[in-house]
Design an enzyme around this catalytic site. Structure first.
Site, short mmCIF file in Angstrom:
data_model
loop_
_atom_site.label_atom_id
_atom_site.label_comp_id
_atom_site.label_asym_id
_atom_site.label_seq_id
_atom_site.Cartn_x
_atom_site.Cartn_y
_atom_site.Cartn_z
N LYS A 89 0.84 -1.21 0.00
CA LYS A 89 0.00 0.00 0.00
C LYS A 89 0.87 1.25 0.00
CE LYS A 89 -1.83 1.64 4.05
NZ LYS A 89 -1.55 3.07 4.25
N ASN A 90 1.83 1.30 0.94
CA ASN A 90 2.58 2.54 1.12
C ASN A 90 3.52 2.83 -0.05
OD1 ASN A 90 1.23 2.84 3.45
ND2 ASN A 90 2.95 2.39 4.83
N CYS A 148 -5.95 13.10 12.85
CA CYS A 148 -6.60 11.83 12.52
C CYS A 148 -6.47 10.95 13.73
CB CYS A 148 -5.95 11.18 11.30
SG CYS A 148 -4.32 10.54 11.64
N ARG A 191 -0.23 14.29 13.42
CA ARG A 191 0.38 14.00 12.10
C ARG A 191 0.58 15.25 11.26
NH1 ARG A 191 -1.46 8.17 9.76
NH2 ARG A 191 0.41 8.39 8.56
N ASP A 204 3.78 0.10 12.20
CA ASP A 204 2.64 -0.56 11.57
C ASP A 204 2.51 -2.04 11.97
OD1 ASP A 204 2.07 1.82 10.37
OD2 ASP A 204 2.68 1.24 8.35
N ARG A 253 -9.07 -0.30 4.05
CA ARG A 253 -8.14 0.71 3.52
C ARG A 253 -6.84 0.06 3.06
NH1 ARG A 253 -6.17 4.37 7.61
NH2 ARG A 253 -4.70 4.60 5.92
C1 UD1 Z 1 4.12 6.55 6.62
C2 UD1 Z 1 3.21 5.37 6.36
C3 UD1 Z 1 2.63 4.82 7.65
C4 UD1 Z 1 3.75 4.50 8.63
C5 UD1 Z 1 4.67 5.71 8.81
C6 UD1 Z 1 5.87 5.42 9.68
C7 UD1 Z 1 2.29 5.87 4.18
C8 UD1 Z 1 1.07 6.20 3.39
N1 UD1 Z 1 2.12 5.79 5.50
O1 UD1 Z 1 3.31 7.58 7.19
O2 UD1 Z 1 1.90 3.62 7.35
O3 UD1 Z 1 3.17 4.17 9.88
O4 UD1 Z 1 5.15 6.15 7.53
O5 UD1 Z 1 6.57 4.34 9.20
O6 UD1 Z 1 3.35 5.64 3.64
N2 UD1 Z 1 5.81 14.21 11.41
C9 UD1 Z 1 5.88 15.54 11.76
N3 UD1 Z 1 6.02 16.46 10.76
C10 UD1 Z 1 6.12 16.10 9.46
C11 UD1 Z 1 6.06 14.74 9.10
C12 UD1 Z 1 5.89 13.81 10.10
O7 UD1 Z 1 5.79 15.90 12.92
O8 UD1 Z 1 6.26 16.99 8.61
C13 UD1 Z 1 5.62 13.20 12.46
C14 UD1 Z 1 4.27 12.50 12.31
O9 UD1 Z 1 3.24 13.24 12.97
C15 UD1 Z 1 4.55 11.18 12.97
C16 UD1 Z 1 6.02 10.92 12.64
O10 UD1 Z 1 6.57 12.18 12.30
O11 UD1 Z 1 4.41 11.29 14.36
C17 UD1 Z 1 6.24 9.92 11.50
O12 UD1 Z 1 5.63 10.38 10.35
P1 UD1 Z 1 6.07 9.92 8.88
O13 UD1 Z 1 7.31 9.07 8.93
O14 UD1 Z 1 6.08 11.10 8.01
O15 UD1 Z 1 4.86 8.95 8.49
P2 UD1 Z 1 3.88 9.08 7.26
O16 UD1 Z 1 4.64 9.36 6.01
O17 UD1 Z 1 2.72 9.96 7.63
#
Ligand code: UD1
Length: 427
Positions: free
Chosen positions: A22-23, A117, A122, A308, A400
């Site tokens: 998915k990701n 969410c 996030r 995950d 999802r």
């Molecule tokens: C992706 C995956 C999700 C997985 C996660 C961590 C997808 C669609 N989803 O989510 O399944 O659980 O990686 O492996 O690929 N954060 C900030 N600011 C930012 C970006 C992130 O504070 O600009 C924080 C987020 O709130 C979270 C943490 O960093 O607490 C990790 O986020 P991130 O690694 O970006 O995860 P996603 O890309 O949202």
């Protein structure tokens, strides 16, 4: 109300093949925007998040032909919009992955701000800070982020405060069309990022270092469409491996269609818990663990233990002989499913971002609510070994990210079905 009903206590065995990741698929779909023309993606999972990303692309002007259940032919030649609307971003935060490609193609993007969410706040501040360094100006109004780079993007050095998956991907996808070279320091190293970089390179981009903490992107003039196969879903694989560790009979459960190296830390922790498995062609075969040992896990960016897989492994630890500790470092609010597991007889105490799990002899079936994608799948797994029936509701979360989850489990001999029941909370 649609539910998944699990009749516990039946051994499972046989083979299960996981779908495409998915990701990975979601980001690869977004990346097709960078190469005007027709890109073919194979091994795309048939799940609702992919359908949402399809709607985002169509809203931008792309056409999508579904050649077969797992093959999408995406034509981005006529894309003439740069807006990801609220209705879709609110449904799926990963819609924000189109920001980098739209900037790369049009030097502009208008993206609805993702709200909170059920995994916590996030934020996307790191995406924005990184893109600002590349010369993008940001404005917000009426719940939208307006990103503009009238002079185009310029390569530079970007240091991420945290190895964010989404920020790394958005930056790579914007930087492939920037002037000069971009270096991303403290980049996320997830296998899905490597898959994205591989596809971009097949399209003519110059991305090196994906899968390491330093990714270098040399900007190019244009990218061309390709045919690309999505990697197998390591998290779906891990979910079925935990199902096997909980409930597999003598023949075990063979989980294939993914690269076991992508689950290195999960397999290591499962082994420490007393789960036995062997490598088979394209995956692993796992057997039920007779005596589960307690475990100490903390979730971390790859190659650490994936957030995950936290919920699924918590189900195993709930039945271990002793006290386990699971520390969640990536997301707030990711222990919501633990209180549902407690309703099934687990003994779990949450202290801030630690879960202290005191193993119990058995779980008992109950009515539980799926709080999010992985938590929902974990509750179904718990139902496989609980006494009696478990009804898991709010299953749209599971749809999802898991393709034909119920069918794949019944294919292994699990007594699982979809059912429709009256909502107990309605008068
Ligand atoms: C992706 C995956 C999700 C997985 C996660 C961590 C997808 C669609 N989803 O989510 O399944 O659980 O990686 O492996 O690929 N954060 C900030 N600011 C930012 C970006 C992130 O504070 O600009 C924080 C987020 O709130 C979270 C943490 O960093 O607490 C990790 O986020 P991130 O690694 O970006 O995860 P996603 O890309 O949202």
């Amino acid at each position: 109300m649609n539910i998944i009903r699990v009749h516990g206590g039946h051994a499972i065995e046989g083979d299960v093949h996981v779908s495409g990741a998915k990701n990975s698929a979601l980001k690869l779909m977004a990346a097709t925007l960078l190469a005007p023309g027709t890109t073919t993606l194979t091994n795309v999972p048939n799940i609702s998040d992919v359908h949402v990303m399809g709607k985002v692309l169509k809203g931008l002007g792309a056409t999508i032909e579904v050649a077969d259940e797992h093959t999408l032919i995406i034509d981005t030649s006529a894309v003439d919009s740069w807006e990801a609307p609220y209705e879709l971003v609110a449904k799926m935060r990963a819609s924000t992955a189109v920001m980098g490609p739209l900037l790369g193609r049009f030097n502009r993007a208008k993206i609805a701000m993702p709200g909170g969410c059920n995994l916590g706040a996030r934020k996307i501040d790191m995406h924005i800070l990184g893109l600002e360094a590349l010369g993008v100006q940001f404005d917000t109004d009426h719940g939208y982020i307006h990103a503009n780079a009238p002079e185009g993007l310029t390569g530079t050095m970007v240091s991420l405060e945290f190895a964010s998956v989404g920020a790394t991907e958005n930056l790579i996808m914007a930087a492939v069309r920037a002037q000069g070279t971009t270096t991303i320091d403290n980049a996320a190293r997830e296998p899905e990022i490597v898959d994205l970089a591989n596809m971009l390179n097949e399209m003519g981009a110059k991305v090196s270092g994906a899968g390491t903490p330093v990714v270098t992107v040399e900007g190019v003039e244009e990218l061309h469409p390709v045919v690309h196969q999505v990697i197998g879903d390591r998290i779906e694989a891990g979910t079925f491996i935990v199902a096997g560790a909980l409930a597999a009979g003598d023949r075990g459960v063979a989980v294939t269609g993914f690269n076991p190296q992508h689950l290195g830390m999960v397999l290591k922790k499962l082994e420490l818990m007393g789960v036995s498995y062997e490598r088979v062609n394209g995956g692993v075969r796992v057997w039920r663990a007779e005596h589960l040992r307690p475990v100490d896990i903390q979730t971390l960016p790859f190659p650490g233990f994936p957030t995950d897989m936290q919920a699924q492994v918590m189900v195993l630890s709930a039945l271990a002989d002793g006290n386990s500790i699971i520390t969640e470092n990536i997301f707030e609010n990711r222990f919501m499913f633990a209180s549902e597991l407690v309703r099934m007889g687990a003994n779990i105490r949450i202290e801030s971002h630690h879960a202290i799990i005191h193993g119990v002899e058995r779980l008992s079936g109950a009515q539980v609510v799926s709080p999010d994608l992985r938590g929902g799948a974990a509750l179904v797994l718990a139902g496989l070994v609980a006494e009696g029936e478990t009804d898991v509701s709010a299953i749209h979360h599971i749809n999802r990210g898991y393709e034909r989850f119920v069918d794949k489990l019944t294919g292994l001999g699990a007594q699982v079905e979809r059912a429709s029941i009256p909502d107990p909370l309605e008068d």
